[in-house]
Design an enzyme around this catalytic site. Structure first.
Site, short mmCIF file in Angstrom:
data_model
loop_
_atom_site.label_atom_id
_atom_site.label_comp_id
_atom_site.label_asym_id
_atom_site.label_seq_id
_atom_site.Cartn_x
_atom_site.Cartn_y
_atom_site.Cartn_z
N TYR A 48 -2.84 0.05 10.71
CA TYR A 48 -2.95 -0.59 9.39
C TYR A 48 -1.71 -0.29 8.55
O TYR A 48 -1.11 -1.19 7.95
CB TYR A 48 -4.21 -0.09 8.67
CG TYR A 48 -4.19 -0.37 7.18
CD1 TYR A 48 -4.45 -1.65 6.71
CD2 TYR A 48 -3.87 0.63 6.26
CE1 TYR A 48 -4.41 -1.93 5.35
CE2 TYR A 48 -3.83 0.35 4.90
CZ TYR A 48 -4.09 -0.92 4.46
OH TYR A 48 -4.04 -1.19 3.11
N SER A 95 0.85 -1.19 0.00
CA SER A 95 0.00 0.00 0.00
C SER A 95 0.88 1.24 0.00
O SER A 95 2.03 1.19 0.47
CB SER A 95 -0.89 0.01 1.25
OG SER A 95 -1.59 1.23 1.38
#
Length: 226
Positions: free
Chosen positions: A147, A135
């Site tokens: 996250y 990501s």
């Protein structure tokens, strides 16, 4: 020669788009996710070159069964896309939910490790390619993002696996998108990437000539700055 790709988190979003792109390119696709209904529907749309394998990648026995079933059906494993993952329900460390973190870490980190552990013996036989879903959050610091920290792990592991797999001719890379138009993100956020954009990057990585190892593809929406 027909090649085989195993995808985790395959029932929707990036995983489903990659399955469809791979099938169009002539790959056989083994599809693993927890959502059996959506997985079966996707496999039915793709046709005989798709195999639905409902299961949970955080359970070692289930990912091992999926790999074995893939090889039994298609004969070999040429590439794997470890795509299963999720975000946190609340941002920040002080305001976060430790119970929620546990589930996210189990999927984003342990599930990834178990997928690699189960697929590497078969990828070794074909000198295959492993792609991990990272990501932009794994390349940039984001205020209090647990996250994001799991994705920093993914990016680090991808580099370490690339060196491990290089010893026997295998390749590992990470695809790192910014916001993608999937249920993962708020539907109100404008200017997101399409899942097909990420799928195209994965296909580039697994179809690259043997002389080239694409270790990272970093994709950002052109009209956003996150």
């Amino acid at each position: 020669m027909t090649r085989t790709l195993l995808i985790t988190g395959a029932s929707s979003g990036i995983g489903a788009a990659t399955a469809e792109a791979a099938a169009r390119a002539g790959w056989q696709v083994a599809l693993m996710a927890r959502s059996a209904d959506r997985l079966e529907a996707l496999a039915a749309r793709i046709g005989p070159s798709a195999l639905a394998l409902p299961g949970d990648v955080t359970q070692e026995a289930e990912i091992r069964r999926a790999v074995a079933a893939t090889v039994e059906r298609f004969g070999a494993l040429d590439a794997a896309f470890a795509n299963a993952g999720r975000g946190a329900n609340a941002p920040g460390v002080e305001t976060g939910d430790p119970g929620d973190w546990r589930g996210m870490i189990d999927l984003n980190i342990l599930g990834l490790l178990l997928t690699a552990h189960a697929t590497l013996p078969e990828l070794r036989k074909t000198r295959g390619t492993l792609v991990l879903t990272g990501s932009s959050a794994g390349r940039n610091h984001m205020k209090g993002s647990v996250y994001g920290a799991t994705k920093w792990f993914v990016h680090g592991l991808a580099g370490n696996l690339a060196e491990e797999m290089r010893d026997w001719g295998g390749r590992c890379g990470v695809v790192a998108p910014g916001m993608v138009d999937t249920p993962f993100f708020d539907k109100g956020a404008p200017g997101k990437l399409d899942p097909a954009d990420v799928a195209a990057a994965v296909m580039q990585m697994i179809e690259a000539p043997e002389r080239a190892s694409i270790r990272e593809v970093y994709l950002m929406p052109q009209n956003r700055s996150e």
